[in-house]
Motif scaffolding. Structure first.
Motif, mmCIF file in Angstrom:
data_model
loop_
_atom_site.group_PDB
_atom_site.id
_atom_site.type_symbol
_atom_site.label_atom_id
_atom_site.label_comp_id
_atom_site.label_asym_id
_atom_site.label_seq_id
_atom_site.Cartn_x
_atom_site.Cartn_y
_atom_site.Cartn_z
ATOM 1 N N ASP A 90 0.888 -1.140 -0.011
ATOM 2 C CA ASP A 90 0.117 -0.043 0.057
ATOM 3 C C ASP A 90 0.762 1.283 0.150
ATOM 4 O O ASP A 90 1.901 1.338 0.693
ATOM 5 C CB ASP A 90 -0.689 -0.092 1.175
ATOM 6 C CG ASP A 90 -2.060 1.125 1.280
ATOM 7 O OD1 ASP A 90 -1.647 2.256 0.830
ATOM 8 O OD2 ASP A 90 -3.226 0.773 1.589
ATOM 9 N N VAL A 91 0.634 2.187 -0.868
ATOM 10 C CA VAL A 91 1.384 3.488 -1.060
ATOM 11 C C VAL A 91 1.478 4.029 0.361
ATOM 12 O O VAL A 91 2.230 4.994 0.817
ATOM 13 C CB VAL A 91 0.820 4.265 -2.128
ATOM 14 C CG1 VAL A 91 -0.332 4.811 -1.697
ATOM 15 C CG2 VAL A 91 1.935 5.413 -2.359
ATOM 16 N N ARG A 92 0.631 3.785 1.073
ATOM 17 C CA ARG A 92 0.458 4.576 2.375
ATOM 18 C C ARG A 92 1.427 4.167 3.419
ATOM 19 O O ARG A 92 1.819 4.712 4.769
ATOM 20 C CB ARG A 92 -0.842 4.401 3.138
ATOM 21 C CG ARG A 92 -1.972 5.363 2.479
ATOM 22 C CD ARG A 92 -3.464 4.886 2.664
ATOM 23 N NE ARG A 92 -3.746 3.705 2.422
ATOM 24 C CZ ARG A 92 -5.014 3.166 2.374
ATOM 25 N NH1 ARG A 92 -6.100 4.057 2.983
ATOM 26 N NH2 ARG A 92 -5.463 1.961 2.240
ATOM 27 N N GLU A 93 2.233 2.954 3.224
ATOM 28 C CA GLU A 93 3.095 2.552 4.105
ATOM 29 C C GLU A 93 4.337 3.206 4.019
ATOM 30 O O GLU A 93 5.432 3.192 4.848
ATOM 31 C CB GLU A 93 3.651 1.135 3.659
ATOM 32 C CG GLU A 93 2.516 -0.007 3.973
ATOM 33 C CD GLU A 93 2.694 -1.602 3.502
ATOM 34 O OE1 GLU A 93 3.942 -1.557 3.070
ATOM 35 O OE2 GLU A 93 1.922 -2.186 3.604
ATOM 36 N N VAL A 100 7.105 12.829 23.545
ATOM 37 C CA VAL A 100 6.166 13.205 22.512
ATOM 38 C C VAL A 100 5.611 11.744 21.748
ATOM 39 O O VAL A 100 6.292 10.802 21.648
ATOM 40 C CB VAL A 100 6.976 14.058 21.243
ATOM 41 C CG1 VAL A 100 5.933 14.316 20.266
ATOM 42 C CG2 VAL A 100 7.585 15.191 21.952
ATOM 43 N N VAL A 101 4.363 11.803 21.883
ATOM 44 C CA VAL A 101 3.480 10.612 21.429
ATOM 45 C C VAL A 101 2.739 10.851 19.840
ATOM 46 O O VAL A 101 2.326 12.018 19.945
ATOM 47 C CB VAL A 101 2.534 10.190 22.267
ATOM 48 C CG1 VAL A 101 1.834 9.070 21.641
ATOM 49 C CG2 VAL A 101 3.325 9.577 23.463
ATOM 50 N N ALA A 102 3.097 10.288 18.860
ATOM 51 C CA ALA A 102 2.421 10.310 17.541
ATOM 52 C C ALA A 102 1.603 9.232 17.008
ATOM 53 O O ALA A 102 2.000 8.005 17.390
ATOM 54 C CB ALA A 102 3.452 10.826 16.662
ATOM 55 N N ARG A 103 0.620 9.426 16.598
ATOM 56 C CA ARG A 103 0.007 8.326 15.778
ATOM 57 C C ARG A 103 -0.460 8.531 14.555
ATOM 58 O O ARG A 103 -1.155 9.630 14.109
ATOM 59 C CB ARG A 103 -1.139 7.784 16.512
ATOM 60 C CG ARG A 103 -2.094 6.608 16.191
ATOM 61 C CD ARG A 103 -3.254 6.418 17.030
ATOM 62 N NE ARG A 103 -2.820 5.673 18.393
ATOM 63 C CZ ARG A 103 -2.918 4.667 18.916
ATOM 64 N NH1 ARG A 103 -3.336 3.778 18.068
ATOM 65 N NH2 ARG A 103 -2.767 4.397 19.921
ATOM 66 N N GLY A 133 0.681 1.477 11.680
ATOM 67 C CA GLY A 133 0.557 2.968 11.866
ATOM 68 C C GLY A 133 2.222 3.266 12.717
ATOM 69 O O GLY A 133 2.607 4.275 12.494
ATOM 70 N N GLY A 134 2.558 2.400 13.390
ATOM 71 C CA GLY A 134 3.840 2.452 14.302
ATOM 72 C C GLY A 134 4.978 2.933 13.482
ATOM 73 O O GLY A 134 5.602 3.853 13.735
ATOM 74 N N PRO A 135 5.535 1.937 12.547
ATOM 75 C CA PRO A 135 6.652 2.296 11.870
ATOM 76 C C PRO A 135 6.518 3.674 10.962
ATOM 77 O O PRO A 135 7.436 4.413 10.660
ATOM 78 C CB PRO A 135 6.842 1.160 10.929
ATOM 79 C CG PRO A 135 6.133 0.060 11.518
ATOM 80 C CD PRO A 135 4.989 0.458 12.368
ATOM 81 N N VAL A 136 5.389 3.963 10.484
ATOM 82 C CA VAL A 136 5.143 5.009 9.598
ATOM 83 C C VAL A 136 5.151 6.265 10.680
ATOM 84 O O VAL A 136 5.808 7.267 10.266
ATOM 85 C CB VAL A 136 3.404 5.235 9.124
ATOM 86 C CG1 VAL A 136 3.397 6.472 8.332
ATOM 87 C CG2 VAL A 136 3.631 3.927 8.205
ATOM 88 N N ILE A 155 17.946 12.313 16.861
ATOM 89 C CA ILE A 155 16.318 12.056 17.110
ATOM 90 C C ILE A 155 16.192 10.422 17.400
ATOM 91 O O ILE A 155 16.466 9.771 16.680
ATOM 92 C CB ILE A 155 15.455 12.474 16.124
ATOM 93 C CG1 ILE A 155 15.667 13.846 15.690
ATOM 94 C CG2 ILE A 155 14.055 12.260 16.459
ATOM 95 C CD1 ILE A 155 15.644 14.937 16.825
ATOM 96 N N ALA A 156 15.690 10.218 18.752
ATOM 97 C CA ALA A 156 15.484 8.829 19.130
ATOM 98 C C ALA A 156 13.969 8.574 19.162
ATOM 99 O O ALA A 156 13.472 9.117 20.057
ATOM 100 C CB ALA A 156 16.182 8.553 20.158
ATOM 101 N N VAL A 157 13.099 7.626 18.530
ATOM 102 C CA VAL A 157 11.982 7.453 18.302
ATOM 103 C C VAL A 157 11.924 5.928 18.527
ATOM 104 O O VAL A 157 12.495 5.352 17.542
ATOM 105 C CB VAL A 157 11.190 7.938 17.261
ATOM 106 C CG1 VAL A 157 9.825 7.786 17.547
ATOM 107 C CG2 VAL A 157 11.407 9.514 17.121
ATOM 108 N N ALA A 158 11.242 5.580 19.435
ATOM 109 C CA ALA A 158 10.688 4.284 19.514
ATOM 110 C C ALA A 158 9.027 3.880 18.956
ATOM 111 O O ALA A 158 8.552 5.009 18.764
ATOM 112 C CB ALA A 158 10.617 3.452 20.908
ATOM 113 N N HIS A 159 8.729 2.758 18.860
ATOM 114 C CA HIS A 159 7.213 2.500 18.298
ATOM 115 C C HIS A 159 6.861 1.474 18.934
ATOM 116 O O HIS A 159 7.420 0.420 19.120
ATOM 117 C CB HIS A 159 7.007 2.742 16.749
ATOM 118 C CG HIS A 159 7.362 1.219 16.133
ATOM 119 N ND1 HIS A 159 6.640 0.129 16.050
ATOM 120 C CD2 HIS A 159 8.411 0.740 15.485
ATOM 121 C CE1 HIS A 159 7.102 -0.770 15.505
ATOM 122 N NE2 HIS A 159 8.207 -0.367 15.092
ATOM 123 N N THR A 160 5.611 1.413 19.624
ATOM 124 C CA THR A 160 5.070 0.404 20.071
ATOM 125 C C THR A 160 3.393 0.101 19.408
ATOM 126 O O THR A 160 2.602 1.055 19.672
ATOM 127 C CB THR A 160 4.932 0.358 21.564
ATOM 128 O OG1 THR A 160 4.143 -0.873 22.078
ATOM 129 C CG2 THR A 160 4.452 1.729 22.096
#
Length: 557
Positions: free
Chosen positions: A234-237, A327-330, A340-343, A366-371
């Motif tokens: 999917d292009v959204r990935e 900072v939390v993003a979704r 959505g996490g990796p994106v 910049i250090a960002v994790a995803h869960t």
């Protein structure tokens, strides 16, 4: 190209009048002139086109040809539209100086010959440059980095006169050629990135052509070197993470050779992109480890030890132990199973880049994790002084998205949303759990708003919100600590009794006389203490909202 090739192209209508033995000469350009002395405009290797307007009589041919030969031109083509047949004196002069001479039929425009020569020469130069690019790619994939994308952009500028820039999906300028003029303005970068994202979401194949302020740009996607255009389900990935190459040219009429070259350039830059992503692995892992400790309720001492390891990596040269923000993003897509996490992780790493940062690639800090479906950034901040006046420090939610909202909205289209929440700064490991919950709750506040790109900060968790039963206890405690800790610290250092003064002032409904009497203070002393409370907290005790915040904070402490 060789002069001989011109005779093999029927559409050019050229007829050789002399110099057959010189037809292996290389043509590096083309020039049309009717000047008697065009030498100042010649650099060598040109095919000169002339309508013979410079010729008044037979004596003019010899000096004209001599000037061309001294300038090193490859050949001369004379038009028959003005005088009919090419004059014999010009034929003899060219034969004397061994300059190949062509006659151009009156039905053929010089523009046709010029376009053909330029296209052929450009294709050959592109082939030479393609070889250089290929060598550069081998250097980058087999050893240390060969200079990054700037080097290959410089090659485009010097060899093909193409101005080009590498942009992030938010419109941040990542690289540009130093040999083709000034950088692309930030506003133009943002607009081009938005156009690219919008075109990508429609499924159109690149390059995408955009006309902006009278200039045409061609936009080429830069995908991961290990992923083909069809690799993503999917292009959204990938639409919110892929870089793009913006070229100041209209690729609509380019030959296949030049298009193939630019595709090779994007693949080369993709190698550098993958290299940078690999370099982020350590920072991502550190953020993931800290996050797991925080979420599992590990002892503060263990979290603090992990932070001491992380700080030099996340913010080199900081020196002192930093404060931290979360900072939390979704990123969410309607009717899609895209994870959505990796994106969100890739996008948050880009959004958090300080636009004023200089030196090495700023996103490397910049250090960002995803869960699950959310990305979580652990952002180090310089520690504030002991006498900090309570003014706002660190990241502000709205400012993070202000410059990228329009661009990202184009990529989110009608079915995607980005929501983001920012915590207050905390100065110890004990505060990280509350900061995480605070950032998550702020993101939920942002998600309740209309719009494709929304953000909320801890300032927007107003006191009346804290009365709601679904607000986590950690958020309540963080609210209390943020408001009262400056007063508690000040009391500990100066024995100023600001907390008891605040409690008494609120109990007396803000009455100066009653409160002073109750505390056995002079009114001026009370006014000094209240002024100090307002200075340390940034609040105004004459406002009902701030009185309510203090009242709730004291009751929850």
């Amino acid at each position: 190209m060789r002069l001989r090739a011109l005779l093999d192209t029927d559409v050019l209508g050229l007829r050789l009048l002399g110099g057959e033995e010189e037809l292996e000469r290389s043509v590096r350009g083309v020039m049309t002139t009717d000047l008697r002395d065009p030498s100042r405009y010649l650099s060598g290797g040109e095919l000169v086109l002339t309508g013979l307007a410079w010729r008044r009589d037979a004596d003019d041919s010899e000096p004209f040809v001599r000037i061309l030969v001294q300038a090193g031109v490859a050949g001369l083509a004379a038009g028959e539209a003005e005088l009919g047949d090419v004059p014999d004196d010009l034929v003899l002069a060219c034969a004397k100086h061994r300059l190949p001479l062509f006659a151009v039929h009156e039905s053929v425009a010089f523009a046709t010959i010029t376009e053909h020569v330029v296209r052929q020469v450009s294709s050959e130069r592109a082939g030479d440059l393609a070889a250089v690019v290929d060598r550069h790619r081998r250097m980058m994939t087999s050893g240390p980095a060969g200079g990054g994308p700037d080097v290959v952009l410089d090659l485009l500028g010097t060899d093909l006169d193409l101005r080009a820039w590498v942009l992030s999906p938010t419109g941040r300028l990542i690289a540009g050629s130093e040999v083709t003029g000034p950088e692309l303005p930030s506003e133009a970068c943002a607009k081009l990135a938005a156009e690219h994202l919008a075109a990508t979401r429609t499924g159109r194949r690149g390059p995408h052509r955009v006309l902006r302020n009278g200039t045409t740009y061609s936009l080429f996607p830069i995908r991961s070197s290990g992923r083909s255009p069809q690799a993503a389900r999917d292009v959204r990935e990938s639409v919110l993470s892929d870089w793009l190459l913006a070229v100041e040219a209209d690729a609509g009429d380019w030959p296949e050779e030049r298009l193939d070259l630019l595709q090779g350039v994007t693949q080369l830059i993709a190698v550098e992109r993958d290299r940078r992503d690999a370099a982020r692995t350590v920072r991502r892992r550190l953020a993931q480890e800290v996050l797991e400790l925080v979420q599992t309720g590990a002892p503060p001492a263990e979290i603090a030890a992990r932070l001491r390891v992380a700080a030099p990596v996340l913010l080199p040269g900081l020196g002192a132990a930093p404060h931290w923000q979360v900072v939390v993003a979704r990123v969410e897509w309607e009717g899609s199973e895209v994870e959505g996490g990796p994106v969100a992780q890739s996008l948050l790493e880009e959004v958090l880049v300080d636009p004023s940062a200089t030196g090495p690639e700023p996103s490397d800090r910049i250090a960002v994790a995803h869960t699950g479906d959310e990305a979580i950034a652990l952002v180090p901040l310089p520690a504030v002084s002991a006498e900090h006046d309570g003014s706002e420090t660190g990241l502000l939610a709205e400012s993070l998205l202000q410059s990228v909202r329009e661009t990202l909205s184009a990529g989110l289209n009608d079915d995607g949303r980005l929501t983001l929440g920012v915590s207050a700064a905390v100065h110890s490991a004990e505060g990280l759990r509350g900061a995480l919950e605070e950032a998550r709750h702020a993101r939920r506040v942002a998600a309740a708003r209309p719009g494709r790109v929304c953000a909320a900060g801890h300032q927007e968790l107003a006191s009346h919100v804290l009365l709601l039963p679904f607000v986590p206890d950690d958020v309540r405690r963080a609210f209390t600590a943020r408001l009262l800790d400056p007063l508690t610290d000040y009391d500990r250092r100066h024995r100023a009794e600001l907390i008891p003064t605040l409690e008494a002032f609120l109990d007396c409904d803000g009455s100066w006389t009653r409160c002073a009497t109750r505390l056995h203070l002079h009114v001026n002393t009370l006014r000094y203490r209240v002024g100090r409370i307002e200075q340390l907290t940034g609040r105004d005790l004459s406002r009902l909202e701030d009185k309510l915040d203090f009242f709730l904070a004291l009751r929850m402490s």
